[in-house]
Design a protein around this motif. Sequence first.
Motif, PDB file in Angstrom:
ATOM      1  N   UNK A  14      15.363   0.792  37.063  1.00 19.12           N
ATOM      2  CA  UNK A  14      14.466  -0.274  37.500  1.00 19.12           C
ATOM      3  C   UNK A  14      13.116  -0.198  36.785  1.00 19.12           C
ATOM      4  N   UNK A  15      12.800   0.966  36.224  1.00 17.60           N
ATOM      5  CA  UNK A  15      11.543   1.177  35.502  1.00 17.60           C
ATOM      6  C   UNK A  15      11.761   1.343  33.998  1.00 17.60           C
ATOM      7  N   UNK A  16      13.006   1.132  33.543  1.00 20.03           N
ATOM      8  CA  UNK A  16      13.377   1.343  32.135  1.00 20.03           C
ATOM      9  C   UNK A  16      13.166   2.792  31.698  1.00 20.03           C
ATOM     10  N   UNK A  54      27.841   7.935  35.932  1.00 23.70           N
ATOM     11  CA  UNK A  54      26.602   8.065  36.696  1.00 23.70           C
ATOM     12  C   UNK A  54      25.455   7.273  36.076  1.00 23.70           C
ATOM     13  N   UNK A  55      25.570   6.941  34.791  1.00 23.21           N
ATOM     14  CA  UNK A  55      24.494   6.236  34.096  1.00 23.21           C
ATOM     15  C   UNK A  55      23.511   7.164  33.405  1.00 23.21           C
ATOM     16  N   UNK A  56      23.943   8.375  33.096  1.00 23.02           N
ATOM     17  CA  UNK A  56      23.083   9.364  32.437  1.00 23.02           C
ATOM     18  C   UNK A  56      22.878   8.985  30.967  1.00 23.02           C
ATOM     19  N   UNK A  57      21.647   9.164  30.479  1.00 21.07           N
ATOM     20  CA  UNK A  57      21.321   8.773  29.105  1.00 21.07           C
ATOM     21  C   UNK A  57      21.701   9.839  28.091  1.00 21.07           C
ATOM     22  N   UNK A 102       9.956  13.747  29.764  1.00 24.36           N
ATOM     23  CA  UNK A 102       9.232  14.692  30.600  1.00 24.36           C
ATOM     24  C   UNK A 102      10.210  15.369  31.548  1.00 24.36           C
ATOM     25  N   UNK A 103      10.074  16.674  31.685  1.00 24.33           N
ATOM     26  CA  UNK A 103      10.924  17.411  32.608  1.00 24.33           C
ATOM     27  C   UNK A 103      10.393  17.309  34.031  1.00 24.33           C
ATOM     28  N   UNK A 104      11.301  17.101  34.989  1.00 26.47           N
ATOM     29  CA  UNK A 104      10.940  17.200  36.396  1.00 26.47           C
ATOM     30  C   UNK A 104      10.993  18.671  36.757  1.00 26.47           C
ATOM     31  N   UNK A 105       9.835  19.309  36.858  1.00 24.60           N
ATOM     32  CA  UNK A 105       9.799  20.760  37.045  1.00 24.60           C
ATOM     33  C   UNK A 105      10.208  21.182  38.452  1.00 24.60           C
ATOM     34  N   UNK A 106      10.224  20.233  39.383  1.00 25.00           N
ATOM     35  CA  UNK A 106      10.711  20.486  40.739  1.00 25.00           C
ATOM     36  C   UNK A 106      11.998  19.680  40.919  1.00 25.00           C
ATOM     37  N   UNK A 107      13.078  20.351  41.313  1.00 24.27           N
ATOM     38  CA  UNK A 107      14.368  19.688  41.444  1.00 24.27           C
ATOM     39  C   UNK A 107      14.483  19.022  42.813  1.00 24.27           C
ATOM     40  N   UNK A 108      14.140  17.753  42.849  1.00 21.69           N
ATOM     41  CA  UNK A 108      14.206  16.989  44.084  1.00 21.69           C
ATOM     42  C   UNK A 108      14.129  15.506  43.782  1.00 21.69           C
ATOM     43  N   UNK A 109      14.657  14.696  44.694  1.00 23.20           N
ATOM     44  CA  UNK A 109      14.686  13.250  44.484  1.00 23.20           C
ATOM     45  C   UNK A 109      13.280  12.665  44.382  1.00 23.20           C
ATOM     46  N   UNK A 110      12.417  12.988  45.320  1.00 25.21           N
ATOM     47  CA  UNK A 110      11.071  12.430  45.334  1.00 25.21           C
ATOM     48  C   UNK A 110      10.279  12.860  44.107  1.00 25.21           C
ATOM     49  N   UNK A 133      20.537   7.670  43.206  1.00 20.29           N
ATOM     50  CA  UNK A 133      19.281   7.021  43.580  1.00 20.29           C
ATOM     51  C   UNK A 133      18.239   7.189  42.472  1.00 20.29           C
ATOM     52  N   UNK A 134      18.161   8.394  41.914  1.00 20.11           N
ATOM     53  CA  UNK A 134      17.198   8.649  40.843  1.00 20.11           C
ATOM     54  C   UNK A 134      17.524   7.807  39.614  1.00 20.11           C
TER      55      UNK A 134
END
Length: 398
Positions: A115-117, A143-146, A55-63, A108-109
């Motif tokens: 932590x959520x797999x 960074x741990x990017x998949x 799923x794309x995060x359509x808003x670019x932000x940490x939260x 952080x992301x």
Amino acid sequence: MYSRTDMVTPYATPWKIILLAETAGELLENNDIVLNLNSSCEVADTNWIKPGKIMRSTVLGTQEAMECIDFCEQHNMQYILFDWKWYGPAFDYASDATKVIPEIDMRKVVAYGKSKNIGVWLYVNHHALEKQASELFPTLEEWGIAGVKFGFVQFKTHRWATWVHDLVKLAARYHLMVNIHDEFRPSGFSRTYPNLLTQEGICGNEEFPDATHNTILPFTRMINGAADYTICYYDKRLKTTHAHQLAASVIFYSPLMTLFWYDRPSFYSGEKEVEFFETLPTVFDDTKVISGEPGKSAIIARRSADEWFVGGITNNKGSDETVKLNFLEKGKEYLARIYTDGDVDIKSKTSVRCTYVRIDSSQTLHFKLKPSGGVAIHILPLLKSEWGKYTKYKGRTI
């Protein structure tokens, strides 16, 4: 590619393929020839290559990204994507994909996702790929990017085609999966480098095509291999029904399956039929084209272990369709979870009707698909002790 060739034998040239079949569906059922004309796998350890739903995060932000991660965990999805602009303007050689915009705390992301797999994918445009891939890919691994979604890459000449393939090889060295977007043409290279999970090269939901267009794609574009159609669900610009979108997740095979492309987690209001997306795998053991004709309809069944997933789509006008269940094992009873377009009596914003019936291999399901509509079916074995929970299908049109 565009000039005369001067060579010394032995010399290998690219394969050219002509597929012939009695039906359009048989072309799709035998499209593995495209993969098999490529060299065998050259990645020694493939355990880190994991297909899944994204799923794309359509808003670019940490939260906002963390909210997407929560949504993916709740709905059996495996990845989120930061699309373009996560490292600023992408269409310029001055861009630097090792620098993250301040709105995103990437570490952080990624940590929250782990932590959520849930893994994190990043879009990287041609300019940054050409300029800094050798520096960027080890950084992304650290960074741990998949995985990396290549954007707007050149590919039409031998020079650029070789460059793209070399990028996929480089990505494999740093344990990065790949999705090549925009006009790229698949050629079966995923057999040699299976970290190339999918590619776009299809007029999908970024462009909001109509239903008739979608019925043509299985017998044309999909013959070449996996396609990231970028399935939407809640966007009001869709020209098809919601059941059509559910079915599209089966019709358009992609080991990396993009769902909810223009959507946000807050758009979900507990729609029951979303369980179809939740249970859907992205790789399968068998594929059967039940029926279809370009421009009219397409019905495809895909098996994962002992469960079947069926997608049926019709054109702008609608059609009456049947699904013969003779692909099921004889002597067994199955549960069919059927999702079709309902009427005003369905009190949800998607108006999808959910029907659960007991079936067996001797039966044929009948559907009256609405204009631009579809049907999605999840078929799974039933224990005898469970038979009494469900009504036997009696042949009525759904």
